[in-house]
Design a protein around this motif. Structure first.
Motif, PDB file in Angstrom:
ATOM      1  N   ILE A  22       0.829  -1.206   0.000  1.00 29.97           N
ATOM      2  CA  ILE A  22       0.000   0.000   0.000  1.00 29.97           C
ATOM      3  C   ILE A  22       0.860   1.252   0.000  1.00 29.97           C
ATOM      4  CG2 ILE A  22      -1.619   1.325   1.451  1.00 29.97           C
ATOM      5  CD1 ILE A  22      -2.894  -1.411   2.157  1.00 29.97           C
ATOM      6  N   SER A  23       1.923   1.247   0.833  1.00 29.06           N
ATOM      7  CA  SER A  23       2.700   2.483   0.943  1.00 29.06           C
ATOM      8  C   SER A  23       3.646   2.677  -0.238  1.00 29.06           C
ATOM      9  CB  SER A  23       3.473   2.507   2.259  1.00 29.06           C
ATOM     10  OG  SER A  23       4.344   1.411   2.330  1.00 29.06           O
TER      11      SER A  23
ATOM     12  N   LEU B 244       1.586   0.818  -4.438  1.00 28.08           N
ATOM     13  CA  LEU B 244       0.432   1.614  -4.883  1.00 28.08           C
ATOM     14  C   LEU B 244       0.788   3.100  -4.999  1.00 28.08           C
ATOM     15  CD1 LEU B 244      -2.532  -0.109  -2.991  1.00 28.08           C
ATOM     16  CD2 LEU B 244      -1.754  -0.463  -5.324  1.00 28.08           C
ATOM     17  N   TYR B 245       1.820   3.531  -4.278  1.00 21.05           N
ATOM     18  CA  TYR B 245       2.307   4.908  -4.430  1.00 21.05           C
ATOM     19  C   TYR B 245       2.888   5.091  -5.831  1.00 21.05           C
ATOM     20  CZ  TYR B 245       5.199   9.066  -3.650  1.00 21.05           C
ATOM     21  OH  TYR B 245       5.792  10.308  -3.755  1.00 21.05           O
TER      22      TYR B 245
ATOM     23  N   ARG C 198      -5.093   4.698  -1.740  1.00 23.80           N
ATOM     24  CA  ARG C 198      -4.144   4.224  -0.729  1.00 23.80           C
ATOM     25  C   ARG C 198      -3.836   5.294   0.313  1.00 23.80           C
ATOM     26  NH1 ARG C 198       0.262   7.052  -1.099  1.00 23.80           N
ATOM     27  NH2 ARG C 198       1.679   5.863   0.215  1.00 23.80           N
TER      28      ARG C 198
ATOM     29  N   ALA D 109      -2.443   4.591   4.060  1.00 22.20           N
ATOM     30  CA  ALA D 109      -1.027   4.254   3.858  1.00 22.20           C
ATOM     31  C   ALA D 109      -0.260   4.266   5.180  1.00 22.20           C
ATOM     32  CB  ALA D 109      -0.391   5.223   2.867  1.00 22.20           C
TER      33      ALA D 109
ATOM     34  N   VAL E 110      -9.831  -2.006  -1.157  1.00 20.37           N
ATOM     35  CA  VAL E 110      -9.063  -3.063  -0.499  1.00 20.37           C
ATOM     36  C   VAL E 110      -9.743  -4.412  -0.754  1.00 20.37           C
ATOM     37  CG1 VAL E 110      -8.185  -3.933   1.703  1.00 20.37           C
ATOM     38  CG2 VAL E 110      -8.216  -1.486   1.282  1.00 20.37           C
TER      39      VAL E 110
END
Lengths: 437, 175
Positions: free
Chosen positions: A81-82, A85-86, A93, A97, A283
């Motif tokens: 996610i951090s 997806l960044y 996110r 995040a 999610v």
């Protein structure tokens, strides 16, 4: 996306840092008691020896390795996610995040305890470090266990630095609104961040590089964890599918844990306008995707065993679904592959109760996946006369309880003392959408 | 003491107006001493003519160093053993790549952090006289240098550009 001003974002997040009530401290105290139970069990094991756990030949890796792999897996979706997806610029996110990164850090801390616990003689831990021992022997980097030491240590250090760097601008926001001791603490934590564009110039670049480096790292770490098994010559372990299978499973379990943590958090902190249903739904959709990969991997394992025409391999897999571990196997298949398919139904993936219930089931299923992989192969090894059974002892259950309590204890402390939602990333999201005032 | 011994901070509600103000100020004799804001902004960076950060060079150097260090560590420790394990040669270069890879990432990140600390000049706990707390929250602050006798004119100029100057006595300090 709902329109939020920068001030509303700051107010919502700062409200989470208000002094907590009695209920909060009660829960924290209970969790701490759980941690003490785990510590006492570990202490007892150190006192009487590793035999206090139920791990013995042929099952020498029991719940300690199951929990190790489980917690490392939980950590992975935080990095997904951090970082990943960044890089993919997935806006949904941003609200989760920070909490996901925190989950990563605490899950790696928890996972990192298990090799120590499993060592038995924990004071011999320096055998795993790249220093010569008293017999001038060095660790052997041909062993996947040494790969693991390097990978997990790297993952922990990178996750902590990524997490802290991401919080710098938010620490400054809290510093600028705080007074007294809190102001002093956040002045130190923020390192004097003043949001100058000269700082932003380097920060943005550095953060992007962090994400770019964390992405291959997260894939490598669980691949390395999978090689702890795949490089061992045991039926059911020695397959090339393990690395992608483990990575997908790790992200699957981690996403479920994100839902398990986010759903109560948004309710307790009234953060529904930030952690919106769209975020939770995204999610859930990702869980469908990872669940399909995991289900495909379960099927592929059987195909590989059948296609190999190796009688031991075929028997191990036949016994998995019909033998002594069949219950655990079917819990795994149902919870990880079938239950997440319910998220195809929009009404279910937009229902808080369903989201929460399915996230718990996936967590249970993923714990049992590790049980099935780790136990069933060695319990039904090449030689039938060497077969054995395994059941965790009370000491192992106590340590497992302690590990869960430790994770939630740390997370509970975090959400009331540090910003659990990234104010800066939320502001960037609003700015990109052009919705802030 | 320079000619522009007074610094004035004007706060803007959004980055576009702050960027326009920076562009307008660059046409005047008053230098833009600094710009603060709650989020990174391409518009402001473009107006300031900010170049890409060089932190990547630190990261690259760290990564190269880490790769060779990891490989060296694996080769060195294996050479100390001299034992054949699992039928692998003593110097098994392919599995050693894993150690090299992990060290590449580790030292890239450590160097990245070192680069950030050095380039951002952190920690910086001395007070910045022109820093306004609003700039970490929801305002973009443009800090302008001028001479003492030019203060009213600069304020008027910034106000016309949409800037706010609350608590002006505080924003006007010697540099």
């Amino acid at each position: 996306m709902e329109k939020l001003s920068f001030a509303e974002i700051d107010n919502t997040v700062n409200a989470t840092l208000e002094p907590p009530g009695r209920m909060y401290w009660t829960v924290v105290a209970l969790l701490f008691c759980g941690v003490l139970v785990g510590a006492a069990c570990w202490g007892w094991q150190i006192l009487v020896g590793i035999g206090a756990g139920g791990q013995n030949s042929p099952v020498n890796w029991g719940t300690y390795l199951i929990n190790f792999v489980f917690w490392v897996g939980i950590a992975h979706s935080g990095t997904l996610i951090s970082a990943i997806l960044y890089l993919l610029r997935a806006g949904w996110r941003n609200p989760i995040a920070r909490a996901a990164e925190t989950m990563t850090v605490f899950a790696v801390c928890t996972a990192g305890l298990f090799p120590f616990i499993h060592l038995g003689r924990v004071w011999m831990v320096y055998y795993m470090l790249p220093v010569p021992n008293q017999r001038t022997l060095w660790p052997n980097f041909q062993s996947p266990l040494m790969f693991d030491v390097v990978a997990i240590s790297t993952y922990f250090i990178v996750s902590v630095l990524f997490w802290y760097t991401g919080m710098l601008p938010d620490f400054a926001v809290i510093r600028d609104r705080a007074a007294g001791v809190r102001k002093k603490i956040f002045t130190v934590l923020s390192l004097g961040w003043t949001a100058r564009y000269e700082q932003w110039r380097h920060y943005s670049r550095g953060y992007l590089l962090f994400a770019a480096l964390a992405t291959p790292l997260v894939i490598s770490v669980h691949s390395v964890v999978s090689w702890d098994f795949a490089l061992g010559v045991a039926p059911g372990w020695h397959t090339t599918i393990f690395a992608p299978y483990f990575v997908a499973g790790a992200i699957h379990s981690g996403l479920a844990m994100v839902l398990t943590l986010m759903i109560p958090m948004r309710r307790i902190f009234n953060a529904q306008r930030i952690i919106t249903m769209h975020v939770l739904e995204s999610v859930a959709k990702t869980i469908v995707f990872t669940g399909l990969i995991v289900g495909f991997a379960y099927g592929t394992e059987y195909f590989i065993a059948w296609y190999s025409r190796n009688s031991v391999e075929m028997e191990v897999f036949a016994l998995r679904s019909t033998g002594d571990f069949a219950l655990q196997y079917w819990i795994m298949v149902v919870c990880n592959s079938l239950v997440p398919l319910l998220f195809f139904i929009r009404r279910i993936r937009t229902s808080i109760i369903w989201l929460f219930a399915i996230s718990i089931l996936v967590n249970i299923g993923m714990w049992f996946e590790r049980f099935v992989i780790i136990i069933s192969s060695v319990a039904r090894d090449f030689l039938p006369h060497a077969w054995g059974d395994y059941a965790p002892t009370g000491i192992e259950y106590g340590i497992m309880l302690g590990s869960f309590c430790l994770f939630f204890f740390l997370f509970f402390l975090f959400v009331k003392h540090l910003p659990s939602i990234s104010m800066t990333e939320m502001k960037e999201l609003q700015h990109q959408a052009g919705t802030h005032d | 003491m320079t000619d522009h011994d007074i610094h004035i901070t004007a706060l803007f509600a959004d980055d576009t107006r702050a960027a326009d103000a920076v562009t307008a100020l660059r046409q005047t004799e008053w230098p833009v001493a600094d710009v603060h804001g709650p989020i990174p902004s391409q518009a402001i960076s473009d107006a300031l003519g900010i170049k890409t950060s060089g932190v990547g060079w630190f990261t690259l150097a760290g990564g190269v160093f880490g790769f060779f260090l990891g490989y060296f560590l694996a080769v060195f420790t294996s050479a100390r053993w001299g034992l054949i394990v699992s039928g692998k040669p003593v110097l098994s270069y392919i599995p050693f790549f894993i150690v090299g890879f992990e060290f590449t990432i580790l030292f890239s990140v450590l160097a990245n952090v070192l680069g950030l600390i050095l380039l951002m000049r952190l920690p910086a706990h001395r007070d910045l006289p022109c820093y306004r707390p609003e700039c970490s929250a929801d305002r973009f602050g443009v800090v302008v240098g001028c001479r003492r006798d030019e203060v009213p004119e600069v304020r008027r100029f910034l106000t016309e550009l949409g800037g706010e100057m609350p608590g002006q006595a505080d924003t006007q300090r010697d540099s």
